[in-house]
Design a protein around this motif. Structure first.
Motif, PDB file in Angstrom:
ATOM      1  N   HIS A 121      46.069  35.221  44.483  1.00  0.00           N
ATOM      2  CA  HIS A 121      44.956  36.087  44.094  1.00  0.00           C
ATOM      3  C   HIS A 121      43.646  35.293  44.081  1.00  0.00           C
ATOM      4  O   HIS A 121      43.635  34.124  43.734  1.00  0.00           O
ATOM      5  CB  HIS A 121      45.222  36.678  42.707  1.00  0.00           C
ATOM      6  CG  HIS A 121      46.403  37.602  42.684  1.00  0.00           C
ATOM      7  ND1 HIS A 121      46.337  38.912  43.064  1.00  0.00           N
ATOM      8  CD2 HIS A 121      47.702  37.382  42.340  1.00  0.00           C
ATOM      9  CE1 HIS A 121      47.524  39.478  42.945  1.00  0.00           C
ATOM     10  NE2 HIS A 121      48.383  38.556  42.512  1.00  0.00           N
ATOM     11  N   PRO A 122      42.553  35.955  44.443  1.00  0.00           N
ATOM     12  CA  PRO A 122      42.488  37.336  44.896  1.00  0.00           C
ATOM     13  C   PRO A 122      43.008  37.498  46.315  1.00  0.00           C
ATOM     14  O   PRO A 122      42.803  36.628  47.160  1.00  0.00           O
ATOM     15  CB  PRO A 122      41.003  37.671  44.807  1.00  0.00           C
ATOM     16  CG  PRO A 122      40.317  36.350  44.968  1.00  0.00           C
ATOM     17  CD  PRO A 122      41.213  35.337  44.317  1.00  0.00           C
ATOM     18  N   THR A 123      43.676  38.619  46.564  1.00  0.00           N
ATOM     19  CA  THR A 123      44.183  38.905  47.897  1.00  0.00           C
ATOM     20  C   THR A 123      43.094  39.575  48.733  1.00  0.00           C
ATOM     21  O   THR A 123      42.074  40.038  48.212  1.00  0.00           O
ATOM     22  CB  THR A 123      45.394  39.839  47.813  1.00  0.00           C
ATOM     23  OG1 THR A 123      44.963  41.113  47.291  1.00  0.00           O
ATOM     24  CG2 THR A 123      46.471  39.270  46.898  1.00  0.00           C
ATOM     25  N   THR A 124      43.349  39.633  50.022  1.00  0.00           N
ATOM     26  CA  THR A 124      42.408  40.311  50.917  1.00  0.00           C
ATOM     27  C   THR A 124      42.243  41.777  50.506  1.00  0.00           C
ATOM     28  O   THR A 124      41.126  42.312  50.489  1.00  0.00           O
ATOM     29  CB  THR A 124      42.903  40.219  52.365  1.00  0.00           C
ATOM     30  OG1 THR A 124      43.010  38.837  52.739  1.00  0.00           O
ATOM     31  CG2 THR A 124      41.956  40.922  53.321  1.00  0.00           C
ATOM     32  N   LEU A 156      34.876  37.629  39.798  1.00  0.00           N
ATOM     33  CA  LEU A 156      35.458  37.868  38.479  1.00  0.00           C
ATOM     34  C   LEU A 156      36.515  38.968  38.577  1.00  0.00           C
ATOM     35  O   LEU A 156      36.225  40.081  39.026  1.00  0.00           O
ATOM     36  CB  LEU A 156      34.354  38.271  37.494  1.00  0.00           C
ATOM     37  CG  LEU A 156      34.724  38.293  36.009  1.00  0.00           C
ATOM     38  CD1 LEU A 156      35.061  36.883  35.526  1.00  0.00           C
ATOM     39  CD2 LEU A 156      33.578  38.876  35.183  1.00  0.00           C
ATOM     40  N   PRO A 157      37.761  38.682  38.149  1.00  0.00           N
ATOM     41  CA  PRO A 157      38.831  39.682  38.261  1.00  0.00           C
ATOM     42  C   PRO A 157      38.680  40.795  37.232  1.00  0.00           C
ATOM     43  O   PRO A 157      37.948  40.642  36.240  1.00  0.00           O
ATOM     44  CB  PRO A 157      40.097  38.857  37.999  1.00  0.00           C
ATOM     45  CG  PRO A 157      39.639  37.745  37.109  1.00  0.00           C
ATOM     46  CD  PRO A 157      38.247  37.412  37.572  1.00  0.00           C
ATOM     47  N   PRO A 158      39.360  41.896  37.424  1.00  0.00           N
ATOM     48  CA  PRO A 158      39.326  42.983  36.430  1.00  0.00           C
ATOM     49  C   PRO A 158      39.790  42.479  35.066  1.00  0.00           C
ATOM     50  O   PRO A 158      40.807  41.789  34.969  1.00  0.00           O
ATOM     51  CB  PRO A 158      40.302  44.017  36.994  1.00  0.00           C
ATOM     52  CG  PRO A 158      40.445  43.694  38.435  1.00  0.00           C
ATOM     53  CD  PRO A 158      40.219  42.231  38.572  1.00  0.00           C
ATOM     54  N   GLY A 159      39.028  42.787  34.043  1.00  0.00           N
ATOM     55  CA  GLY A 159      39.361  42.317  32.706  1.00  0.00           C
ATOM     56  C   GLY A 159      38.926  40.896  32.427  1.00  0.00           C
ATOM     57  O   GLY A 159      39.008  40.426  31.290  1.00  0.00           O
ATOM     58  N   ARG A 199      32.291  41.002  30.080  1.00  0.00           N
ATOM     59  CA  ARG A 199      33.647  41.273  30.586  1.00  0.00           C
ATOM     60  C   ARG A 199      33.582  42.265  31.733  1.00  0.00           C
ATOM     61  O   ARG A 199      32.813  43.234  31.710  1.00  0.00           O
ATOM     62  CB  ARG A 199      34.529  41.827  29.472  1.00  0.00           C
ATOM     63  CG  ARG A 199      35.981  42.069  29.883  1.00  0.00           C
ATOM     64  CD  ARG A 199      36.861  42.444  28.707  1.00  0.00           C
ATOM     65  NE  ARG A 199      37.062  41.285  27.819  1.00  0.00           N
ATOM     66  CZ  ARG A 199      36.537  41.174  26.614  1.00  0.00           C
ATOM     67  NH1 ARG A 199      35.777  42.135  26.115  1.00  0.00           N
ATOM     68  NH2 ARG A 199      36.753  40.094  25.882  1.00  0.00           N
ATOM     69  N   ASN A 200      34.429  42.024  32.733  1.00  0.00           N
ATOM     70  CA  ASN A 200      34.539  42.938  33.862  1.00  0.00           C
ATOM     71  C   ASN A 200      35.386  44.134  33.445  1.00  0.00           C
ATOM     72  O   ASN A 200      36.608  44.052  33.381  1.00  0.00           O
ATOM     73  CB  ASN A 200      35.163  42.232  35.067  1.00  0.00           C
ATOM     74  CG  ASN A 200      35.360  43.153  36.257  1.00  0.00           C
ATOM     75  OD1 ASN A 200      34.935  44.298  36.247  1.00  0.00           O
ATOM     76  ND2 ASN A 200      36.011  42.641  37.289  1.00  0.00           N
ATOM     77  N   TYR A 211      37.655  43.651  41.441  1.00  0.00           N
ATOM     78  CA  TYR A 211      36.938  42.382  41.334  1.00  0.00           C
ATOM     79  C   TYR A 211      35.432  42.610  41.434  1.00  0.00           C
ATOM     80  O   TYR A 211      34.975  43.584  42.044  1.00  0.00           O
ATOM     81  CB  TYR A 211      37.380  41.432  42.443  1.00  0.00           C
ATOM     82  CG  TYR A 211      38.660  40.680  42.140  1.00  0.00           C
ATOM     83  CD1 TYR A 211      38.635  39.340  41.762  1.00  0.00           C
ATOM     84  CD2 TYR A 211      39.895  41.309  42.237  1.00  0.00           C
ATOM     85  CE1 TYR A 211      39.797  38.648  41.492  1.00  0.00           C
ATOM     86  CE2 TYR A 211      41.065  40.630  41.970  1.00  0.00           C
ATOM     87  CZ  TYR A 211      41.014  39.295  41.595  1.00  0.00           C
ATOM     88  OH  TYR A 211      42.177  38.609  41.318  1.00  0.00           O
ATOM     89  N   LEU A 212      34.679  41.685  40.828  1.00  0.00           N
ATOM     90  CA  LEU A 212      33.223  41.695  40.927  1.00  0.00           C
ATOM     91  C   LEU A 212      32.750  40.461  41.677  1.00  0.00           C
ATOM     92  O   LEU A 212      33.350  39.383  41.572  1.00  0.00           O
ATOM     93  CB  LEU A 212      32.583  41.692  39.538  1.00  0.00           C
ATOM     94  CG  LEU A 212      32.762  42.924  38.654  1.00  0.00           C
ATOM     95  CD1 LEU A 212      32.123  42.673  37.295  1.00  0.00           C
ATOM     96  CD2 LEU A 212      32.172  44.166  39.308  1.00  0.00           C
ATOM     97  N   LEU A 213      31.672  40.624  42.417  1.00  0.00           N
ATOM     98  CA  LEU A 213      31.001  39.511  43.086  1.00  0.00           C
ATOM     99  C   LEU A 213      29.600  39.385  42.522  1.00  0.00           C
ATOM    100  O   LEU A 213      28.848  40.368  42.466  1.00  0.00           O
ATOM    101  CB  LEU A 213      30.922  39.754  44.589  1.00  0.00           C
ATOM    102  CG  LEU A 213      29.979  38.821  45.382  1.00  0.00           C
ATOM    103  CD1 LEU A 213      30.478  37.380  45.334  1.00  0.00           C
ATOM    104  CD2 LEU A 213      29.821  39.306  46.820  1.00  0.00           C
TER     105      LEU A 213
END
Length: 375
Positions: free
Chosen positions: A193-196, A236-239, A325-326, A331-333
């Motif tokens: 992770h993160p995957t495509t 940034l991943p979810p959460g 927090r996301n 995901y966030l960029l």
């Protein structure tokens, strides 16, 4: 004196004759077959009855797997200890002559009633050591996907899956295999992770805010640009929780940060990294636009010029932080770039009802002569 009954003597004579017959029979059997496997000796589903030790060894050698394979590559196995274990086992199944026929006969009778359990087909310690070495050639860590903003669009770089040799399952596979063909090793896929698939969902602008600074103050501008580089490209991943101090790190001269003016209480003083609160503040404004959860924020002790009153986010390493927090489903960029007299922060992600697409960017221009340096 009590006299023994005749039938007692007869019974003793018959038992003696029976014992002698058995012993003589064992002696004859021993003489004919002491060098052969006892009847009913089955090892690894192979009937070795009547075989010499050499014959039995050759048969069982054919059962032991000699190599393993993965992805068209064959790895021969070194089986020195495995072969020795097999020889030791067979030695326990065959009678070794003592030179005394009677003693050997008794030993033959004893061993006919004892069958040693079949040995392991392979020596585990020997094989595990080789599998661990083979794993160095097979194991691949995989590559996470990445994403960045360039030339007006979000650019995706695809990742790849990893692979890892499952030594325990490969060992079980080897134990159940027969013959000299290469036994296929068992591997497992590692999802990195993160995957495509996760990052290709980052398409929507959720926040976009610009603030301005006076480009005359070299030290302050240097600090603002260093902090922007540290933030730029962060995923940034979810959460996941973002910490400005964790991402930017200590504002030290060794990392290129220069002394510039900061607020300390109601005073203006000089300290390393002065000015980077403009980065955290601009980021805060973009986060507000994206409607993300703010976990920690602090205002300066005095007003700043680059945002309206009370809309800033000051930071001080180890003391004050800006965290959020996301709260989106993807995901966030974070994209943070600087120009001659401005810093712009964009937030890209996957829009939903609580985090809608931002239609128009926003910002707060500095009016000439109204700048204040801060940290």
């Amino acid at each position: 004196m009590m006299r023994r009954k005749p039938w007692v003597f007869l019974l003793v004579i018959l038992l003696s004759q029976l014992a002698l017959s058995v012993l003589l029979g064992a002696t004859v059997t021993y003489g004919a077959g002491y060098s052969k496997a006892p009847e009913g000796l089955i090892v690894w589903e192979k009937d070795l009855s009547g075989m010499t030790k050499e014959e039995a060894y050759e048969v069982l050698m054919g059962v032991i797997p000699k190599a393993v394979g993965y992805n068209q590559e064959v790895y021969p196995l070194e089986l020195e200890q495995t072969y020795q274990d097999l020889k030791d086992y067979l030695a326990g199944q065959y009678i070794i002559s003592t030179g005394n026929i009677m003693t050997d006969a008794f030993e033959y009778l004893r061993r006919m009633s004892i069958t040693l359990p079949s040995p392991e087909r392979l020596n585990q310690e020997e094989i595990f050591a080789q599998l661990r070495n083979i794993a160095l050639d097979i194991d691949q860590p995989g590559k996470p996907a990445s994403v960045y903003y360039e030339n007006g669009k979000v650019v995706l770089e695809e990742g790849s899956l990893g692979v890892r040799l499952n030594i325990d399952k490969s060992w079980e596979q080897l134990k159940q295999s027969n013959g000299t063909e290469a036994v296929l090793l068992i591997t497992e896929v590692i999802e990195v992770h993160p995957t495509t698939a996760e990052l290709e969902k980052i398409k929507d602008p959720l926040g976009d805010y610009t603030t301005y600074f006076d480009s005359f103050f070299y030290e302050r501008v240097t600090n603002v640009r260093l902090a922007a580089k540290a933030i730029n490209g962060l995923i940034l991943p979810p959460g996941g929780e973002f910490s400005f101090n964790d991402v930017v790190g200590k504002r030290e001269p060794e990392r290129g940060y220069l002394p510039a003016l900061i607020y300390m209480g109601n005073k203006v003083v000089t300290d390393d990294g002065g000015g980077i609160c403009q980065d955290s503040t601009t980021l805060y404004q973009a986060i507000k636009q994206a409607k993300l959860e703010v976990v920690e924020r602090h205002s300066h002790s005095m007003p700043v010029s680059y945002v309206p009153l009370g809309q800033d986010a000051t930071v001080a390493y180890g003391v004050l932080d800006f965290r959020f927090r996301n709260t989106t489903q993807g995901y966030l960029l974070i994209n943070a770039v600087t120009g001659g007299n401005w810093i712009r922060v964009r937030i890209f992600g996957m829009a939903d009802s609580e985090h809608p697409v931002l239609n128009e960017p926003d910002g707060y221009p500095v009016k000439p002569g109204e700048w204040l340096n801060d940290k």
